[in-house]
Every structure is written in structure tokens, then in C-alpha cells.
Design a protein around this motif. Structure first.
Motif, short mmCIF file in Angstrom:
data_model
loop_
_atom_site.label_atom_id
_atom_site.label_comp_id
_atom_site.label_asym_id
_atom_site.label_seq_id
_atom_site.Cartn_x
_atom_site.Cartn_y
_atom_site.Cartn_z
N THR A 82 0.83 -1.21 0.00
CA THR A 82 0.00 0.00 0.00
C THR A 82 0.86 1.25 0.00
O THR A 82 0.60 2.22 -0.73
CB THR A 82 -0.92 0.00 1.23
OG1 THR A 82 -1.67 -1.22 1.26
CG2 THR A 82 -1.88 1.17 1.20
N ARG A 86 1.17 4.17 -2.86
CA ARG A 86 0.82 5.54 -2.45
C ARG A 86 1.95 6.51 -2.74
O ARG A 86 1.75 7.61 -3.28
CB ARG A 86 0.46 5.56 -0.96
CG ARG A 86 0.04 6.93 -0.44
CD ARG A 86 -0.43 6.86 0.99
NE ARG A 86 0.60 6.39 1.89
CZ ARG A 86 0.52 5.27 2.61
NH1 ARG A 86 -0.53 4.48 2.51
NH2 ARG A 86 1.51 4.92 3.42
N HIS A 87 3.18 6.10 -2.40
CA HIS A 87 4.33 6.97 -2.63
C HIS A 87 4.55 7.21 -4.13
O HIS A 87 4.85 8.34 -4.55
CB HIS A 87 5.59 6.35 -2.02
CG HIS A 87 6.82 7.19 -2.18
ND1 HIS A 87 7.07 8.27 -1.37
CD2 HIS A 87 7.86 7.12 -3.05
CE1 HIS A 87 8.21 8.84 -1.73
NE2 HIS A 87 8.71 8.15 -2.75
N ARG A 136 1.91 9.67 -5.43
CA ARG A 136 2.17 11.03 -4.95
C ARG A 136 3.28 11.70 -5.74
O ARG A 136 3.31 12.93 -5.85
CB ARG A 136 2.57 10.99 -3.47
CG ARG A 136 1.43 10.81 -2.49
CD ARG A 136 1.99 10.77 -1.09
NE ARG A 136 0.95 10.57 -0.08
CZ ARG A 136 1.19 10.38 1.20
NH1 ARG A 136 2.46 10.35 1.64
NH2 ARG A 136 0.21 10.22 2.06
N ARG A 169 -3.62 0.08 -9.66
CA ARG A 169 -2.74 1.00 -8.95
C ARG A 169 -2.04 0.32 -7.78
O ARG A 169 -1.66 0.96 -6.81
CB ARG A 169 -3.53 2.21 -8.45
CG ARG A 169 -4.14 3.04 -9.58
CD ARG A 169 -4.74 4.32 -9.06
NE ARG A 169 -5.08 5.22 -10.16
CZ ARG A 169 -5.30 6.52 -10.01
NH1 ARG A 169 -5.19 7.06 -8.81
NH2 ARG A 169 -5.60 7.26 -11.04
#
Length: 332
Positions: free
Chosen positions: A206, A210-211, A214, A224
């Protein structure tokens, strides 16, 4: 409770007769299996974990798994039931509080499964899912023959378990080795556990996705996940490569800290993120060389897990064999 790598079988005929039931509880599925005393998974079933389910709904799914196991004609040969669960767990109390199963908080899982009519008088032993994976990899997998090892599950979270002095070391409540909540970034983001900068916040699947998002990564399709980030990294995407490098550095820092504390000589990495292969392992080995520098940890090796998705069930059975096996022990 003590467990280690290989199962002695002085009477192979008797070994063929005895089986151990296993239940592996996770946030997305509950698996069940029958495992023989050589560690072979001979039967397996699964049920979906009810999303956002009540305590009763999730327990109902677990009972359905036991029902399916008990319907197998070999159920009468089962000597004990081993249960692995997402954690935190409290093996002393037989309770679980999985982060990804909101309906279960201090849930009495051992008592609830022991109350199933098919379980009856069978003894039940509980372990965390990462500790179960550690027991499996030490019994039949990549940590076999190693007296001091750390085994990690790197997936939607990061869990771990320890083998010390040739025996599984779960700790008083069954949570020893939980590397995911070692802080490796003093100024990092707050973690749901209450700390900040934890390994899990940086190295979980996760966190990797997420990184990457971003920092400008855009998936080719709708996927994703960390697996999609890994695919982009293999194609040379610099943002995806950087996300895996960052995760590998966090893992390396946690592994090196653990090795310095307890002198392990092997780290085994399993879980979905480990499926990225060298996209993860190449930067992990490079960063580990920079963190594990003292003479007594400089030879530390990191390798992929060997048992894949079977590890949870094999490990839960290993806990049962170690605790309740009559004449056999899991020995180094």
C-alpha cells in the motif's frame, strides 16, 4: 511453544495416518487445510472474509471453513487445530484484534473455534500470521536448517517472526519479531499504531503504491497496486524504481536493527511485495550492506520465501505439531 525446521518421523506409517487441521484468517479470505506430519498440504478450502463484517459474520465464515474441512473423510485423523491470524494477537488469552478486520477487537478466536461441534475435544493453538509463516519457512522452506532467522511478510502490511537458537520465538503474546512497527524515520508520518515512521508506512505494498502515485507515477491501466508499480519499475520508470528503492531501504534498516539486536544470519521475505523479485531484492541487498556493517551481522543474507501462498496453512499446522504432536517435535 517451540518449533523449528524439520519434523522427525520415527514411524512413517503412523506419520501417514496423523493429520493437522489449519485455519488461516486474513482480511480478504479465510483459508483452511489439512496438513500431514511431513508438512504437505493435502486438502485446502477458502471462503471470503466478509468486508466490514460484524464479529458474528466473520466468525460464521471461519466456521464455514471448519465445516468444509470436517466434511473431508480424513477429518477423523486430525490430532489438533492450528490457527494463524492477522494481528495483533494475544496467544496467552487466545484473542485477536486484526487491523484489517474491524469487527474483531480482543475477539476470543480460540474459544470460538473450539466451540465448533466438529472441533470438539481437539486442542487448538493460535499464532500470528507472520509467526505461522516463520514456522512454515523454518520447517519446510527457505529458513530450514538455520538456527537464527527473521521471516517477513511484506504485503498490505509488514509482519515478522523470529527463529532464535533453533526454535520459534513468538514471545509472551505471540508478537515477537513484528518488524513492521519498528520506527525507521524519526520525522516520518504518524502510523495508525500510534508511533511514526514505521517500516510498514514505507515498505508495505500500500505504501509503495501511495508513494509512487504522490510522486507522479501513472499506471498504464486501472491497476494501482504495488504489483503495477513493480511492472513499471521493470520497464525503467524512475518514479516506480524510486518507490521500491525507498521501501527496500526501510526494510534494510529494520532487518539490520533486528540482526544487531539478536544476531540472526538470515532474513526471509515473503508476501505479495516479494513477488516483485529483483525489483525489490536488488536494492534491498544494496541497502542492507550499508546498514549491517558490524562484523557479527555483515554476513547476513536475505532471500525470498519458498512456500508462497501455502505458508500460512503449513505454518498454522506447524504450530499445532510443535504444541500438541505426541511423539514428534519440529527440530533443527
Amino acid at each position: 511453544m517451540h518449533a523449528s525446521s524439520a519434523l522427525t518421523t520415527p514411524n512413517r506409517a503412523a506419520s501417514a495416518e496423523r493429520l493437522y487441521a489449519a485455519v488461516d484468517v486474513g482480511g480478504t479470505k479465510i483459508a483452511g487445510g489439512l496438513v500431514d506430519r511431513d508438512g504437505a498440504l493435502v486438502f485446502q478450502v477458502t471462503r471470503a472474509t466478509p468486508p466490514n463484517g460484524t464479529a458474528e459474520a466473520v466468525l460464521g465464515a471461519a466456521h464455514q471453513v471448519v465445516d468444509l474441512l470436517a466434511a473431508d473423510p480424513r477429518w477423523g485423523r486430525v490430532a489438533a487445530l492450528g490457527v494463524g491470524s492477522a494481528g495483533p494477537v494475544d496467544t496467552a488469552r487466545g484473542t485477536v484484534s486484526p487491523v484489517n478486520i474491524p469487527g474483531w477487537r480482543d475477539f476470543p478466536l480460540v474459544r470460538s473455534l473450539a466451540g465448533h461441534p466438529a472441533v470438539g475435544a481437539l486442542p487448538v493453538v493460535l499464532g500470528g500470521d507472520a509467526v505461522a509463516m516463520t514456522a512454515a519457512e523454518h520447517w519446510r522452506g527457505a529458513a530450514r536448517g538455520h538456527a537464527n532467522a527473521l521471516c517477513l511478510v511484506v504485503s498490505t502490511g509488514v509482519g515478522g517472526g523470529l527463529v532464535l537458537g533453533g526454535a520459534l520465538h513468538p514471545g509472551p503474546t505471540g508478537n515477537a519479531g513484528h518488524l513492521g512497527h519498528i520506527s525507521v524515520d524519526l520525522d516520518g508520518e504518524p502510523c495508525p499504531c500510534g508511533s511514526r515512521g514505521c517500516v510498514e508506512l514505507i515498505a508495505s505494498g500500500t505504501a509503495i503504491a501511495r508513494h509512487a502515485l504522490r510522486n507522479g507515477w501513472r499506471p498504464a491501466g486501472a491497476d494501482r497496486s504495488a504489483g503495477a508499480v513493480a511492472a513499471s519499475a521493470r520497464d525503467g520508470d524512475p518514479v516506480a524504481l524510486a518507490a521500491f528503492d525507498r521501501a527496500a531501504q526501510a526494510l534494510a534498516a529494520g532487518i539490520a536493527a533486528t540482526a544487531t539486536l539478536v544476531e540472526i544470519d538470515l532474513a526471509v521475505i515473503g508476501g505479495g511485495v516479494a513477488q516483485a523479485g529483483e525489483t525489490l531484492f536488488a536494492p534491498l541487498r544494496r541497502h542492507l550492506a550499508g546498514y549491517a556493517t558490524l562484523s557479527f551481522v555483515s554476513g547476513l543474507r536475505v532471500v525470498p520465501a519458498a512456500l508462497g501462498t501455502d505458508a500460512g496453512l503449513v505454518g498454522a499446522a506447524a504450530l499445532a505439531v510443535a504444541r500438541f504432536g505426541p511423539e514428534a517435535k519440529l527440530r533443527s
